[in-house]
Design an enzyme around this catalytic site. Structure first.
Site, mmCIF file in Angstrom:
data_model
loop_
_atom_site.group_PDB
_atom_site.id
_atom_site.type_symbol
_atom_site.label_atom_id
_atom_site.label_comp_id
_atom_site.label_asym_id
_atom_site.label_seq_id
_atom_site.Cartn_x
_atom_site.Cartn_y
_atom_site.Cartn_z
ATOM 1 N N LYS A 91 0.823 -1.219 0.000
ATOM 2 C CA LYS A 91 0.000 0.000 0.000
ATOM 3 C C LYS A 91 0.851 1.261 0.000
ATOM 4 O O LYS A 91 0.543 2.231 -0.698
ATOM 5 C CB LYS A 91 -0.934 -0.001 1.213
ATOM 6 C CG LYS A 91 -2.008 -1.051 1.128
ATOM 7 C CD LYS A 91 -2.916 -1.002 2.345
ATOM 8 C CE LYS A 91 -3.977 -2.091 2.236
ATOM 9 N NZ LYS A 91 -4.901 -2.069 3.373
ATOM 10 N N VAL A 115 4.685 -0.579 12.181
ATOM 11 C CA VAL A 115 5.127 0.432 13.146
ATOM 12 C C VAL A 115 5.022 -0.173 14.544
ATOM 13 O O VAL A 115 3.961 -0.659 14.938
ATOM 14 C CB VAL A 115 4.265 1.709 13.048
ATOM 15 C CG1 VAL A 115 4.696 2.730 14.082
ATOM 16 C CG2 VAL A 115 4.367 2.299 11.650
ATOM 17 N N ASP A 135 -5.946 1.134 12.143
ATOM 18 C CA ASP A 135 -7.289 0.590 12.335
ATOM 19 C C ASP A 135 -7.429 -0.134 13.667
ATOM 20 O O ASP A 135 -8.330 -0.932 13.838
ATOM 21 C CB ASP A 135 -7.634 -0.366 11.185
ATOM 22 C CG ASP A 135 -6.786 -1.623 11.226
ATOM 23 O OD1 ASP A 135 -5.761 -1.623 11.934
ATOM 24 O OD2 ASP A 135 -7.158 -2.622 10.580
ATOM 25 N N ASN A 136 -6.525 0.136 14.594
ATOM 26 C CA ASN A 136 -6.649 -0.553 15.880
ATOM 27 C C ASN A 136 -6.147 0.335 17.010
ATOM 28 O O ASN A 136 -5.272 1.186 16.820
ATOM 29 C CB ASN A 136 -5.895 -1.886 15.855
ATOM 30 C CG ASN A 136 -4.413 -1.679 15.694
ATOM 31 O OD1 ASN A 136 -3.711 -1.419 16.675
ATOM 32 N ND2 ASN A 136 -3.918 -1.745 14.470
ATOM 33 N N GLU A 138 -4.512 -0.335 19.781
ATOM 34 C CA GLU A 138 -3.167 -0.532 20.336
ATOM 35 C C GLU A 138 -2.142 0.328 19.600
ATOM 36 O O GLU A 138 -1.268 0.935 20.224
ATOM 37 C CB GLU A 138 -2.751 -2.008 20.266
ATOM 38 C CG GLU A 138 -3.599 -2.928 21.121
ATOM 39 C CD GLU A 138 -4.757 -3.530 20.328
ATOM 40 O OE1 GLU A 138 -5.291 -2.839 19.428
ATOM 41 O OE2 GLU A 138 -5.121 -4.683 20.613
ATOM 42 N N CYS A 193 -13.843 -3.137 11.541
ATOM 43 C CA CYS A 193 -14.484 -2.968 10.234
ATOM 44 C C CYS A 193 -14.679 -4.309 9.541
ATOM 45 O O CYS A 193 -15.568 -4.472 8.711
ATOM 46 C CB CYS A 193 -13.655 -2.043 9.348
ATOM 47 S SG CYS A 193 -13.639 -0.343 9.943
ATOM 48 N N CYS A 252 0.211 11.530 29.504
ATOM 49 C CA CYS A 252 0.637 12.932 29.391
ATOM 50 C C CYS A 252 0.844 13.604 30.747
ATOM 51 O O CYS A 252 1.538 14.624 30.824
ATOM 52 C CB CYS A 252 -0.308 13.727 28.499
ATOM 53 S SG CYS A 252 -1.943 14.024 29.169
HETATM 54 ZN ZN LIG Z 1 -3.271 12.271 28.593
#
Ligand SMILES: [Zn+2]
Length: 270
Positions: A91, A115, A135-136, A138, A193, A252
């Site tokens: 792709k 990745v 698409d997920n 994780e 999906c 964060c």
């Molecule tokens: Zn956060």
């Protein structure tokens, strides 16, 4: 006219419709030309994002996906055709090939890889901004960890059935993905999906909104507002929700990046 001459002859006019826009202008167009965007996943969302970003004149695109094209992709992945499927093109390669023909003024790199925690920091390295074409959940937590760690924005986008969700994550300036969607064991058993299906117009809508959020950041629009967008394309419903940081967010707030650490596992991006 050969393709290389089109680039030279038309450089002044290629982005004319964009430069007259008040929200972009000449300065915004120059900022886009000087930007590098990493698109993670070149499936439905990612290929649509890549096309819009390439046509908008983002100077450098890095397209990452490990999969090869299949016939069932063509229903919603508008960048590809039957020849790509027949040749079993990856792709990322097929997307870059097509987009180089669309815009020869910009740099487009294709990277055929999964990745994961081991390569995410290197892939993020040159990027000013990262697009979620996965698409997920994780992989999205991995992107979130890597983005917060690097202090770089990324644009979350999810689509399923007729519904979509979009949020620009701006580390240090707003909530991250885990502030809004905390990780839990159930998170990994969400419908996909593959089982629920997906409408191609929902994909196009989510990708368009993701790219809009990206453009707002890339042109440095100081007045832009960023919210969590929830869409239902079939019934024409949208909600834009103001969201805040979770002061106890493991990512964060406490800067624990468990999804980007050695040994973290997750399925591949679409
Ligand atoms: Zn956060």
């Amino acid at each position: 006219m050969p393709a290389e001459n089109v680039g030279e002859a038309r450089t002044g006019s290629r982005y004319a419709r964009q430069e007259v826009l008040g929200v972009i202008g000449r300065a915004g167009q120059e900022a886009l030309g000087g930007s590098t965007v990493l698109v993670v996943g070149c499936g439905a969302l990612g290929s649509t994002q890549a096309e819009l970003l390439a046509r908008a004149g983002v100077g450098r695109l890095i397209l990452v996906d490990r999969d090869v094209l299949e016939l069932s992709n063509l229903q919603r992945q508008a960048l590809f055709d039957e020849e790509d499927v027949r040749r079993r093109r990856p792709k990322a390669v097929a997307a870059a090939r097509r987009l180089r023909a669309v815009n020869s003024d910009i740099d487009i790199e294709d990277v055929v890889t999964d990745v994961n925690w081991a390569n995410v920091a290197e892939l993020f390295g040159p990027a000013d901004l990262v697009m979620d074409g996965t698409d997920n959940i994780e992989t999205r937590y991995l992107l979130n960890d890597a983005a917060v760690k690097a202090g770089k924005p990324w644009i979350y986008g999810g689509v399923l059935g007729i519904d979509g969700t979009v949020m620009a994550v701006r580390p240090g300036r707003g909530p991250c993905l885990r502030c809004i969607f905390p990780a839990s064991p159930d998170t990994y058993r969400l419908p996909t999906c593959e089982t629920v299906g997906v409408l191609n117009t929902a994909v196009a809508w989510v990708a368009a909104l993701q790219v809009t959020e990206a453009l707002k950041l890339l042109v440095h629009d100081k007045t832009a507002e960023f919210k969590l967008h929830v869409l239902d394309v079939w019934h024409g419903r949208t909600r834009s929700i103001a969201v805040n940081r979770d002061e106890s967010c493991p990512c964060c707030a406490h800067r624990r990046f468990e999804f980007a650490e050695p040994g973290a596992t997750h399925p591949a991006s679409d």
